[in-house]
Design a protein around this motif. Structure first.
Motif, PDB file in Angstrom:
ATOM      1  N   LYS A  69      46.995  -2.357  -1.332  1.00  0.00           N
ATOM      2  CA  LYS A  69      47.308  -2.466   0.091  1.00  0.00           C
ATOM      3  C   LYS A  69      46.115  -1.952   0.901  1.00  0.00           C
ATOM      4  O   LYS A  69      45.327  -1.131   0.434  1.00  0.00           O
ATOM      5  N   GLY A  70      45.968  -2.500   2.108  1.00  0.00           N
ATOM      6  CA  GLY A  70      44.951  -1.987   3.030  1.00  0.00           C
ATOM      7  C   GLY A  70      43.586  -2.582   2.762  1.00  0.00           C
ATOM      8  O   GLY A  70      43.277  -3.034   1.661  1.00  0.00           O
ATOM      9  N   LYS A  71      42.784  -2.576   3.823  1.00  0.00           N
ATOM     10  CA  LYS A  71      41.480  -3.233   3.754  1.00  0.00           C
ATOM     11  C   LYS A  71      40.585  -2.638   2.656  1.00  0.00           C
ATOM     12  O   LYS A  71      40.039  -3.344   1.816  1.00  0.00           O
ATOM     13  N   LEU A  72      40.492  -1.302   2.668  1.00  0.00           N
ATOM     14  CA  LEU A  72      39.606  -0.660   1.690  1.00  0.00           C
ATOM     15  C   LEU A  72      40.023  -0.959   0.255  1.00  0.00           C
ATOM     16  O   LEU A  72      39.194  -1.274  -0.595  1.00  0.00           O
ATOM     17  N   GLY A  73      41.330  -0.888   0.044  1.00  0.00           N
ATOM     18  CA  GLY A  73      41.859  -1.144  -1.293  1.00  0.00           C
ATOM     19  C   GLY A  73      41.534  -2.559  -1.756  1.00  0.00           C
ATOM     20  O   GLY A  73      41.130  -2.780  -2.908  1.00  0.00           O
ATOM     21  N   LEU A  74      41.694  -3.510  -0.848  1.00  0.00           N
ATOM     22  CA  LEU A  74      41.445  -4.914  -1.201  1.00  0.00           C
ATOM     23  C   LEU A  74      39.963  -5.145  -1.498  1.00  0.00           C
ATOM     24  O   LEU A  74      39.599  -5.825  -2.462  1.00  0.00           O
ATOM     25  N   VAL A  75      39.108  -4.560  -0.650  1.00  0.00           N
ATOM     26  CA  VAL A  75      37.663  -4.740  -0.856  1.00  0.00           C
ATOM     27  C   VAL A  75      37.257  -4.112  -2.192  1.00  0.00           C
ATOM     28  O   VAL A  75      36.464  -4.680  -2.947  1.00  0.00           O
ATOM     29  N   LYS A  76      37.856  -2.965  -2.487  1.00  0.00           N
ATOM     30  CA  LYS A  76      37.545  -2.286  -3.747  1.00  0.00           C
ATOM     31  C   LYS A  76      37.950  -3.166  -4.937  1.00  0.00           C
ATOM     32  O   LYS A  76      37.210  -3.307  -5.921  1.00  0.00           O
ATOM     33  N   GLN A  77      39.124  -3.758  -4.799  1.00  0.00           N
ATOM     34  CA  GLN A  77      39.627  -4.604  -5.872  1.00  0.00           C
ATOM     35  C   GLN A  77      38.727  -5.832  -6.087  1.00  0.00           C
ATOM     36  O   GLN A  77      38.428  -6.211  -7.219  1.00  0.00           O
ATOM     37  N   LEU A  78      38.303  -6.391  -4.975  1.00  0.00           N
ATOM     38  CA  LEU A  78      37.420  -7.558  -5.030  1.00  0.00           C
ATOM     39  C   LEU A  78      36.077  -7.172  -5.663  1.00  0.00           C
ATOM     40  O   LEU A  78      35.527  -7.898  -6.501  1.00  0.00           O
ATOM     41  N   ASN A  79      35.586  -6.008  -5.274  1.00  0.00           N
ATOM     42  CA  ASN A  79      34.358  -5.473  -5.860  1.00  0.00           C
ATOM     43  C   ASN A  79      34.436  -5.385  -7.376  1.00  0.00           C
ATOM     44  O   ASN A  79      33.533  -5.819  -8.097  1.00  0.00           O
ATOM     45  N   GLY A  80      35.535  -4.805  -7.816  1.00  0.00           N
ATOM     46  CA  GLY A  80      35.748  -4.632  -9.257  1.00  0.00           C
ATOM     47  C   GLY A  80      35.766  -5.981  -9.952  1.00  0.00           C
ATOM     48  O   GLY A  80      35.142  -6.173 -11.010  1.00  0.00           O
ATOM     49  N   PHE A  81      36.466  -6.921  -9.328  1.00  0.00           N
ATOM     50  CA  PHE A  81      36.566  -8.274  -9.890  1.00  0.00           C
ATOM     51  C   PHE A  81      35.179  -8.911 -10.020  1.00  0.00           C
ATOM     52  O   PHE A  81      34.823  -9.477 -11.064  1.00  0.00           O
ATOM     53  N   LEU A  82      34.369  -8.770  -8.951  1.00  0.00           N
ATOM     54  CA  LEU A  82      33.038  -9.389  -8.954  1.00  0.00           C
ATOM     55  C   LEU A  82      32.148  -8.773 -10.032  1.00  0.00           C
ATOM     56  O   LEU A  82      31.429  -9.478 -10.755  1.00  0.00           O
ATOM     57  N   LEU A  83      32.210  -7.465 -10.168  1.00  0.00           N
ATOM     58  CA  LEU A  83      31.393  -6.792 -11.183  1.00  0.00           C
ATOM     59  C   LEU A  83      31.812  -7.231 -12.583  1.00  0.00           C
ATOM     60  O   LEU A  83      30.983  -7.504 -13.451  1.00  0.00           O
ATOM     61  N   ASN A  84      33.118  -7.298 -12.751  1.00  0.00           N
ATOM     62  CA  ASN A  84      33.679  -7.722 -14.027  1.00  0.00           C
ATOM     63  C   ASN A  84      33.215  -9.119 -14.424  1.00  0.00           C
ATOM     64  O   ASN A  84      32.764  -9.363 -15.545  1.00  0.00           O
ATOM     65  N   GLU A  85      33.342 -10.048 -13.450  1.00  0.00           N
ATOM     66  CA  GLU A  85      32.971 -11.447 -13.718  1.00  0.00           C
ATOM     67  C   GLU A  85      31.477 -11.543 -13.995  1.00  0.00           C
ATOM     68  O   GLU A  85      31.043 -12.268 -14.891  1.00  0.00           O
ATOM     69  N   SER A  86      30.695 -10.807 -13.220  1.00  0.00           N
ATOM     70  CA  SER A  86      29.253 -10.830 -13.425  1.00  0.00           C
ATOM     71  C   SER A  86      28.923 -10.300 -14.820  1.00  0.00           C
ATOM     72  O   SER A  86      28.084 -10.857 -15.535  1.00  0.00           O
ATOM     73  N   GLY A  87      29.648  -9.250 -15.213  1.00  0.00           N
ATOM     74  CA  GLY A  87      29.444  -8.674 -16.546  1.00  0.00           C
ATOM     75  C   GLY A  87      29.762  -9.678 -17.645  1.00  0.00           C
ATOM     76  O   GLY A  87      29.151  -9.671 -18.723  1.00  0.00           O
ATOM     77  N   SER A  88      30.712 -10.587 -17.375  1.00  0.00           N
ATOM     78  CA  SER A  88      31.059 -11.600 -18.386  1.00  0.00           C
ATOM     79  C   SER A  88      30.185 -12.847 -18.243  1.00  0.00           C
ATOM     80  O   SER A  88      30.478 -13.881 -18.833  1.00  0.00           O
ATOM     81  N   GLY A  89      29.176 -12.762 -17.418  1.00  0.00           N
ATOM     82  CA  GLY A  89      28.254 -13.905 -17.273  1.00  0.00           C
ATOM     83  C   GLY A  89      28.780 -14.995 -16.353  1.00  0.00           C
ATOM     84  O   GLY A  89      28.297 -16.128 -16.376  1.00  0.00           O
ATOM     85  N   ASN A  90      29.791 -14.667 -15.539  1.00  0.00           N
ATOM     86  CA  ASN A  90      30.363 -15.679 -14.649  1.00  0.00           C
ATOM     87  C   ASN A  90      29.809 -15.577 -13.233  1.00  0.00           C
ATOM     88  O   ASN A  90      29.328 -14.538 -12.821  1.00  0.00           O
ATOM     89  N   ASN A  91      29.897 -16.680 -12.538  1.00  0.00           N
ATOM     90  CA  ASN A  91      29.547 -16.731 -11.131  1.00  0.00           C
ATOM     91  C   ASN A  91      30.854 -16.838 -10.335  1.00  0.00           C
ATOM     92  O   ASN A  91      31.857 -17.328 -10.865  1.00  0.00           O
ATOM     93  N   VAL A  92      30.858 -16.394  -9.088  1.00  0.00           N
ATOM     94  CA  VAL A  92      32.092 -16.437  -8.298  1.00  0.00           C
ATOM     95  C   VAL A  92      31.813 -17.102  -6.950  1.00  0.00           C
ATOM     96  O   VAL A  92      30.854 -16.753  -6.264  1.00  0.00           O
TER      97      VAL A  92
END
Ligand SMILES: Nc1ncnc2c1ncn2[C@@H]1O[C@H](COP(=O)(O)OP(=O)(O)OP(=O)(O)O)[C@@H](O)[C@H]1O
Ligand SMILES: [Mg+2]
Length: 274
Positions: free
Chosen positions: A101-124
Motif C-alpha cells: 500500500k502507498g506510493k513508497l511501498g509500490l515504488v519499492k516493490q517495483l524497484n525490487g521487481f526490476l532488480l530481480n528481472e535484471s538479475g535474471s537477464g530480462n528487460n522490462v
C-alpha cells in the motif's frame, strides 16, 4: 451480418485494435523498428505519436506479441489515474503479487521487481497508451521510475504513446528533465496513397476472403480522398460499403456505393467532419 453473403469468417473492418489484422505499412514498419531499437538498446524513454486513428494502439499490441520471453511487459491503456492508481496498475500489470500500500511501498516493490528481472537477464518494458492524458505530475512520476538503473543499464524502458498533444505536453517547462531523457521518437503518419488498396485487401484476406469482393479503382480513390490514408476512417467507410453491397446484392464495390456511404457518414457526423 454480411459475412455469409461475401463468404467471410469475420468482419474485416472492425474498428477495434486487433493485432491479427496488422498491416505492415512503411510507416508502421519504421515505427516498429524504432520501438525494437529503443527496447533492445535500453534507451529509457521512447515516445510514439500519431494522429487519431493512425494505428498506435494496434501497433503496440502487435509489438507486444513480437517481444521475446525475456522481455517483461505492462500495457496501460487509459491512464486517467491518480499517482497511486497509476503505480498500482503498473505493479498489477507486471503481475507483481500482493501490491504494497502507498506510493513508497509500490515504488519499492517495483524497484525490487526490476532488480530481480535484471538479475535474471530480462528487460522490462512499460507501455502507456493515451499518454496525452497524463497530467504533468504523472509524467514526472514516470520519469522517476525510468531513472531506476544499475551502473550499467536502465532497468525499465518506457514507451509513451499518444496523439500529437503529447508532444505539446512534453514541451512544458516543468517537464524539461523528462524531455531530455527521450532518446527515441517516432511519429506515425497515415498510409501512403499507394498502400491503401493493399491495406484493404490485406484485411479482407485476414477475415477469410478467398477473392470475390472487387473494390474498383475509382472506389479506392474515393476512399483515399475521404480518409487521407487514416486506417480507422478507411475501416469505417469499407465496413459501410460492404453492408451497402450486401443490401444491393453485389460484390462489386464501386464509386457509387462509396459516395452513398460517404453521404450517410457526413449526415451523421457532428460538425460535418468525422
Ligand atoms: N497498420 C494497421 N494494420 C491494420 N489495421 C490498422 C493499422 N493501423 C490502424 N489499423 C486499424 O485502424 C483502426 C484504428 O487503429 P488504432 O485504434 O490502433 O488507432 P490509434 O492511433 O490508437 O487511435 P487513437 O488515437 O484514437 O487512440 C483499428 O481498427 C485498427 O485495426
Ligand atoms: Mg489508440
Amino acid at each position: 451480418m454480411y459475412c455469409e453473403f461475401y463468404g467471410l469468417k469475420e468482419r474485416p473492418f472492425n474498428v477495434t485494435s486487433d493485432p491479427a489484422f496488422f498491416f505492415l505499412s512503411n510507416k508502421h514498419k519504421e515505427a516498429l523498428a524504432h520501438l525494437h531499437y529503443g527496447i533492445s538498446q535500453r534507451k529509457g524513454i521512447i515516445v510514439l505519436t500519431g494522429e487519431i486513428g493512425t494505428g498506435k494502439t494496434t501497433l503496440c499490441r502487435f509489438f507486444l506479441n513480437e517481444l521475446s520471453k525475456n522481455v517483461k511487459t505492462a500495457f496501460i491503456l487509459n491512464p486517467r489515474f491518480s499517482e497511486i492508481q497509476l503505480l498500482e496498475s503498473i505493479v498489477a500489470d507486471f503481475g507483481i503479487a500482493t501490491p504494497n500500500k502507498g506510493k513508497l511501498g509500490l515504488v519499492k516493490q517495483l524497484n525490487g521487481f526490476l532488480l530481480n528481472e535484471s538479475g535474471s537477464g530480462n528487460n522490462v518494458v512499460l507501455i502507456i497508451d493515451e499518454a496525452q492524458n497524463l497530467k504533468p505530475g504523472l509524467l514526472e512520476q514516470i520519469r522517476l521510475l525510468s531513472n531506476i538503473e544499475t551502473e550499467k543499464e536502465k532497468l525499465l524502458q518506457v514507451i509513451l504513446v499518444g496523439q500529437p498533444e503529447l508532444n505539446a505536453r512534453l514541451n512544458l517547462y516543468e517537464l524539461r528533465q523528462l524531455r531530455q531523457r527521450i532518446m527515441v521518437r517516432y511519429h506515425i503518419l497515415p498510409l501512403e496513397h499507394r498502400e491503401i488498396a493493399n491495406y484493404i485487401e490485406h484485411r479482407l484476406n485476414i477475415a477469410g476472403l478467398a477473392g470475390g469482393i472487387d473494390f474498383t479503382r475509382e472506389a479506392i480513390e474515393a476512399i483515399a480522398s475521404f480518409s487521407s490514408g487514416t486506417p480507422r476512417l478507411i475501416n469505417m467507410i469499407c465496413d459501410r460499403a460492404l453492408l451497402a453491397g450486401f443490401a444491393a446484392e453485389t460484390k462489386k464495390i464501386d464509386q457509387n456505393i462509396i459516395n452513398k456511404c460517404l453521404e450517410e457518414l457526413e449526415s451523421y457526423a457532428v460538425g460535418g467532419k468525422i
